[in-house]
Design a protein around this motif. Sequence first.
Motif: not given
Length: 112
Positions: A56-71
């Motif tokens: 919420d503070a913009g300190r990190l980016h979040w992908a709300p899902r399971r891991f994918a190798p191209d992450d």
Amino acid sequence: MSGNPYPLGLRLAGRRVVVVGGGAVATRRVPALLDAGANVFLVAPELTPALQAHVDAGRLHWAPRRFAPDDLDGAWLVQVAVDDPVAAASVSAAAAERRVFCVRADDRAAAT
């Protein structure tokens, strides 16, 4: 692989670090990564309130899902903070393929 681990002090400022997992272990590990200036990309279906506050503070980016190798594309380091050994092993395999160092909360011997 065997042998003793080699201790390092990593300079992560501006570098992509992927954190897989949004629970208690990730909650403990993320602040130090942020303090080091890392560009933190967190992948997890759900987050603790503390991690959500960082998003919420913009300190990190979040992908709300399971891991994918191209992450891991462009990453320097991945922190695996999940309690599923099969999922953790798949992250480790993707990291090894890409030559990205991997820290595993569940199995120190399996980490790079």
